[in-house]
Design a protein around this motif. Structure first.
Motif, PDB file in Angstrom:
ATOM      1  N   HIS A  82      14.466  -1.982  95.879  1.00 35.19           N
ATOM      2  CA  HIS A  82      14.769  -2.456  94.531  1.00 35.19           C
ATOM      3  C   HIS A  82      15.570  -1.359  93.841  1.00 35.19           C
ATOM      4  O   HIS A  82      15.407  -0.177  94.150  1.00 35.19           O
ATOM      5  CB  HIS A  82      13.478  -2.748  93.756  1.00 35.19           C
ATOM      6  N   TYR A  83      16.447  -1.739  92.923  1.00 32.60           N
ATOM      7  CA  TYR A  83      17.219  -0.725  92.220  1.00 32.60           C
ATOM      8  C   TYR A  83      17.345  -1.079  90.747  1.00 32.60           C
ATOM      9  O   TYR A  83      17.288  -2.253  90.358  1.00 32.60           O
ATOM     10  CB  TYR A  83      18.608  -0.547  92.846  1.00 32.60           C
ATOM     11  N   HIS A  84      17.474  -0.046  89.940  1.00 29.31           N
ATOM     12  CA  HIS A  84      17.763  -0.219  88.525  1.00 29.31           C
ATOM     13  C   HIS A  84      19.281  -0.311  88.371  1.00 29.31           C
ATOM     14  O   HIS A  84      19.984   0.671  88.671  1.00 29.31           O
ATOM     15  CB  HIS A  84      17.248   0.964  87.717  1.00 29.31           C
ATOM     16  N   PRO A  85      19.823  -1.422  87.937  1.00 29.41           N
ATOM     17  CA  PRO A  85      21.279  -1.521  87.776  1.00 29.41           C
ATOM     18  C   PRO A  85      21.866  -0.399  86.937  1.00 29.41           C
ATOM     19  O   PRO A  85      22.970   0.077  87.198  1.00 29.41           O
ATOM     20  CB  PRO A  85      21.465  -2.887  87.107  1.00 29.41           C
ATOM     21  N   SER A  86      21.135   0.064  85.938  1.00 29.58           N
ATOM     22  CA  SER A  86      21.645   1.118  85.062  1.00 29.58           C
ATOM     23  C   SER A  86      21.798   2.452  85.781  1.00 29.58           C
ATOM     24  O   SER A  86      22.489   3.350  85.287  1.00 29.58           O
ATOM     25  CB  SER A  86      20.712   1.298  83.865  1.00 29.58           C
ATOM     26  N   ALA A  87      21.141   2.595  86.939  1.00 33.58           N
ATOM     27  CA  ALA A  87      21.186   3.861  87.668  1.00 33.58           C
ATOM     28  C   ALA A  87      22.199   3.860  88.807  1.00 33.58           C
ATOM     29  O   ALA A  87      22.469   4.916  89.395  1.00 33.58           O
ATOM     30  CB  ALA A  87      19.806   4.192  88.230  1.00 33.58           C
ATOM     31  N   VAL A  88      22.746   2.703  89.124  1.00 35.75           N
ATOM     32  CA  VAL A  88      23.575   2.585  90.321  1.00 35.75           C
ATOM     33  C   VAL A  88      24.794   3.493  90.267  1.00 35.75           C
ATOM     34  O   VAL A  88      25.138   4.165  91.251  1.00 35.75           O
ATOM     35  CB  VAL A  88      23.992   1.121  90.541  1.00 35.75           C
ATOM     36  N   LEU A  89      25.472   3.544  89.135  1.00 35.77           N
ATOM     37  CA  LEU A  89      26.705   4.328  89.047  1.00 35.77           C
ATOM     38  C   LEU A  89      26.425   5.806  89.302  1.00 35.77           C
ATOM     39  O   LEU A  89      27.143   6.461  90.077  1.00 35.77           O
ATOM     40  CB  LEU A  89      27.354   4.138  87.677  1.00 35.77           C
ATOM     41  N   SER A  90      25.386   6.348  88.697  1.00 36.76           N
ATOM     42  CA  SER A  90      25.101   7.768  88.885  1.00 36.76           C
ATOM     43  C   SER A  90      24.535   8.048  90.275  1.00 36.76           C
ATOM     44  O   SER A  90      24.699   9.157  90.803  1.00 36.76           O
ATOM     45  CB  SER A  90      24.128   8.262  87.814  1.00 36.76           C
ATOM     46  N   GLU A 318      12.221   2.207  95.526  1.00 37.84           N
ATOM     47  CA  GLU A 318      12.898   1.821  94.297  1.00 37.84           C
ATOM     48  C   GLU A 318      13.910   2.913  93.961  1.00 37.84           C
ATOM     49  O   GLU A 318      13.546   4.082  93.800  1.00 37.84           O
ATOM     50  CB  GLU A 318      11.909   1.662  93.139  1.00 37.84           C
ATOM     51  N   PHE A 319      15.170   2.532  93.868  1.00 37.70           N
ATOM     52  CA  PHE A 319      16.231   3.477  93.532  1.00 37.70           C
ATOM     53  C   PHE A 319      16.436   3.451  92.018  1.00 37.70           C
ATOM     54  O   PHE A 319      16.895   2.461  91.454  1.00 37.70           O
ATOM     55  CB  PHE A 319      17.518   3.125  94.271  1.00 37.70           C
ATOM     56  N   ALA A 320      16.043   4.543  91.399  1.00 36.06           N
ATOM     57  CA  ALA A 320      16.102   4.650  89.938  1.00 36.06           C
ATOM     58  C   ALA A 320      16.114   6.127  89.578  1.00 36.06           C
ATOM     59  O   ALA A 320      15.902   6.997  90.425  1.00 36.06           O
ATOM     60  CB  ALA A 320      14.892   3.955  89.306  1.00 36.06           C
ATOM     61  N   HIS A 321      16.368   6.418  88.317  1.00 32.62           N
ATOM     62  CA  HIS A 321      16.215   7.794  87.862  1.00 32.62           C
ATOM     63  C   HIS A 321      14.750   8.176  87.922  1.00 32.62           C
ATOM     64  O   HIS A 321      13.865   7.353  87.647  1.00 32.62           O
ATOM     65  CB  HIS A 321      16.768   7.952  86.451  1.00 32.62           C
ATOM     66  N   ARG A 322      14.499   9.416  88.254  1.00 30.17           N
ATOM     67  CA  ARG A 322      13.129   9.875  88.479  1.00 30.17           C
ATOM     68  C   ARG A 322      12.197   9.539  87.319  1.00 30.17           C
ATOM     69  O   ARG A 322      11.058   9.095  87.524  1.00 30.17           O
ATOM     70  CB  ARG A 322      13.136  11.382  88.720  1.00 30.17           C
ATOM     71  N   ASP A 323      12.658   9.735  86.097  1.00 30.85           N
ATOM     72  CA  ASP A 323      11.790   9.605  84.934  1.00 30.85           C
ATOM     73  C   ASP A 323      12.012   8.305  84.170  1.00 30.85           C
ATOM     74  O   ASP A 323      11.559   8.164  83.021  1.00 30.85           O
ATOM     75  CB  ASP A 323      12.010  10.804  83.996  1.00 30.85           C
ATOM     76  N   ALA A 324      12.679   7.343  84.797  1.00 33.69           N
ATOM     77  CA  ALA A 324      12.910   6.055  84.139  1.00 33.69           C
ATOM     78  C   ALA A 324      11.595   5.289  83.996  1.00 33.69           C
ATOM     79  O   ALA A 324      10.601   5.567  84.676  1.00 33.69           O
ATOM     80  CB  ALA A 324      13.912   5.234  84.944  1.00 33.69           C
ATOM     81  N   ILE A 325      11.588   4.296  83.129  1.00 33.10           N
ATOM     82  CA  ILE A 325      10.407   3.489  82.887  1.00 33.10           C
ATOM     83  C   ILE A 325       9.936   2.845  84.202  1.00 33.10           C
ATOM     84  O   ILE A 325      10.742   2.500  85.070  1.00 33.10           O
ATOM     85  CB  ILE A 325      10.697   2.403  81.816  1.00 33.10           C
ATOM     86  N   ARG A 326       8.640   2.711  84.334  1.00 30.12           N
ATOM     87  CA  ARG A 326       8.079   2.101  85.541  1.00 30.12           C
ATOM     88  C   ARG A 326       8.392   0.608  85.565  1.00 30.12           C
ATOM     89  O   ARG A 326       8.271  -0.088  84.553  1.00 30.12           O
ATOM     90  CB  ARG A 326       6.567   2.297  85.586  1.00 30.12           C
ATOM     91  N   THR A 327       8.786   0.121  86.735  1.00 30.53           N
ATOM     92  CA  THR A 327       9.071  -1.306  86.911  1.00 30.53           C
ATOM     93  C   THR A 327       8.463  -1.763  88.238  1.00 30.53           C
ATOM     94  O   THR A 327       9.168  -1.865  89.245  1.00 30.53           O
ATOM     95  CB  THR A 327      10.589  -1.571  86.899  1.00 30.53           C
ATOM     96  N   PRO A 328       7.166  -2.050  88.268  1.00 28.13           N
ATOM     97  CA  PRO A 328       6.500  -2.393  89.528  1.00 28.13           C
ATOM     98  C   PRO A 328       6.751  -3.828  89.985  1.00 28.13           C
ATOM     99  O   PRO A 328       5.830  -4.538  90.395  1.00 28.13           O
ATOM    100  CB  PRO A 328       5.027  -2.145  89.198  1.00 28.13           C
TER     101      PRO A 328
END
Length: 418
Positions: A82-90, A318-328
């Motif tokens: 799973h990935y956070h779309p907001s994190a994909v670019l970075s 889950e591919f996201a920023h380390r400290d991003a909000i939890r999304t289980p």
């Protein structure tokens, strides 16, 4: 009024399984060691995992290269990724390198390197567990991949046969009847299973880490609460601020897992690190149901493991920023499927646990000297295999810090490879 200060031979930053193992091995070489963490021991990434010492894990988890998997991941609806779309670019530069190193030919070369660490994982844990009186946490029963399709079953059986020939990894193939004998409470929807018999199961990963810590403290080691970002050079050595005052030492080891950059970036390092976040939840087994082995539902991408706390359901990456909000969301996708496979009763946790795995694009940990600083050492980036490789890394790091002949060639794991 100034804070009191103390000295030691070595400071180890990070009290997860890697840091505890490093501290314990340095102590066994006669070094006085202070272990520093912002929290208690093994309360972060080392608390939640599948509880496996993966002797079979010579191939680190790569980025899929088959088109079907990439399409599924692109839709962002799977359990195993799973990935956070907001994190994909970075994250794109890291993911591109990760995909590149995961190409089959490169992945195979990496496996040959990685196998030299993996081959020692059980024996090194055994040594520490015996010294710590912690063998009760270890269960020698291996783990299973179970299959819903004959195609995947046969592909993985053939893969296991190759790995057996090349790396000496032991396994059993299970037809549906044999699988039912081993796991009678799994639903009869499976066409077989692959039983890796070399790995060791840990029924409480945090409990094992705390037992290693207790051995460290029994032998004179100290755990202090402190701020790793305060690490600074002090003469020819290093210092760090703790709640008990400043600690100075000749050597410092950064074993901060996914938080390694809090110390390395301040010292001028730009290492290609990212995290894979993961979630778990514990359940009571319904009625008299029992799960005898940890089980990976291969095609669905979740894992069930019998733990002291209950049946642990773990998700993929889950591919996201380390400290991003939890999304289980992966846990939400996995739970109904897991309930269909095995009779899970109520949840035993008030909320899902989340942890972050520290990853490098070439899937190899960073172990060895800091390229630009004397007496500074790196020990992080173990991704999915922190528990597996804790004692192996501890022994190798102790070899390097004390100038002993390394028991494994450390060259491929050095930070200057990037």
């Amino acid at each position: 009024m100034s804070s009191p200060s103390s000295t030691a031979d070595a400071i180890v930053l990070g009290a997860g399984i890697i840091g505890i193992s490093v501290a314990l091995h340095l102590q066994q070489r006669g070094k006085s060691v202070v272990l520093v963490d912002r929290r208690g021991a093994a309360e972060e990434t080392s608390y939640g995992n599948a509880g496996l010492i993966q002797r079979e894990g010579v191939y680190p988890y790569g980025f899929p290269h088959d088109y079907g998997a990439l399409v599924r991941y692109g839709m962002n609806r799977t359990i195993d990724a799973h990935y956070h779309p907001s994190a994909v670019l970075s994250l794109a530069p890291f993911l591109w390198k990760y995909w590149h190193f995961s190409r089959p030919a490169r992945h195979e070369k990496i496996a040959h390197i990685y196998s030299h660490l993996i081959e020692h994982c059980v024996t090194e844990h055994d040594k520490l567990a015996q010294a710590a009186g912690a063998t009760g946490f270890l269960e020698r029963k291996g783990w299973m991949k179970v299959f819903r399709t004959e195609r995947e079953r046969d592909t993985r059986f053939a893969e296991a046969a190759r790995w057996n020939k090349e790396y000496g990894l032991n396994f059993r193939t299970l037809d549906p009847e044999a699988l039912r004998e081993e796991e009678p409470h799994l639903a009869p929807v499976l066409v077989g299973g692959l039983h890796w018999t070399d790995p060791v199961c840990v029924n409480d990963p945090q409990g094992l880490a705390l037992a290693y810590l207790a051995l460290f403290e029994k032998n004179g080691g100290t755990l202090l609460q402190g701020n790793a970002a305060s690490l600074a050079q002090s003469g020819s050595g290093w210092s760090v601020r703790t709640g008990d005052g400043n600690v100075t030492a000749k050597d410092a080891v950064i074993a901060l897992g996914p938080w390694a950059d809090t110390a390395t970036q301040a010292l001028g390092y730009d290492l290609p690190l990212a995290v894979k976040r993961g979630y778990h939840m514990h359940y009571r087994a319904a009625g008299h149901a029992k799960l005898n082995h940890p089980v990976l539902d291969h095609e669905r991408g979740y894992f069930l493991a019998p733990m002291q706390q209950g049946i642990r359901l773990t998700t993929g990456a889950e591919f996201a920023h380390r400290d991003a909000i939890r999304t289980p969301v992966q846990l939400g996708r996995a739970e109904p499927i897991a309930r269909d496979l095995f009779p899970l009763a109520e949840r035993l946790d008030t909320e899902p646990w989340m942890g972050a795995r520290p990853c490098t694009p070439d899937m190899l940990p960073i172990i060895g000297p800091a390229p630009k600083h004397k007496n500074l050492w790196f020990s992080f980036g173990h991704a999915h295999h922190g528990l597996t490789l804790g004692p192996v890394t501890g022994r190798l790091m102790a070899d390097l810090v004390t100038g002993a002949t390394p028991f494994v060639d450390p060259t491929p794991y050095r930070a200057d490879r990037f």
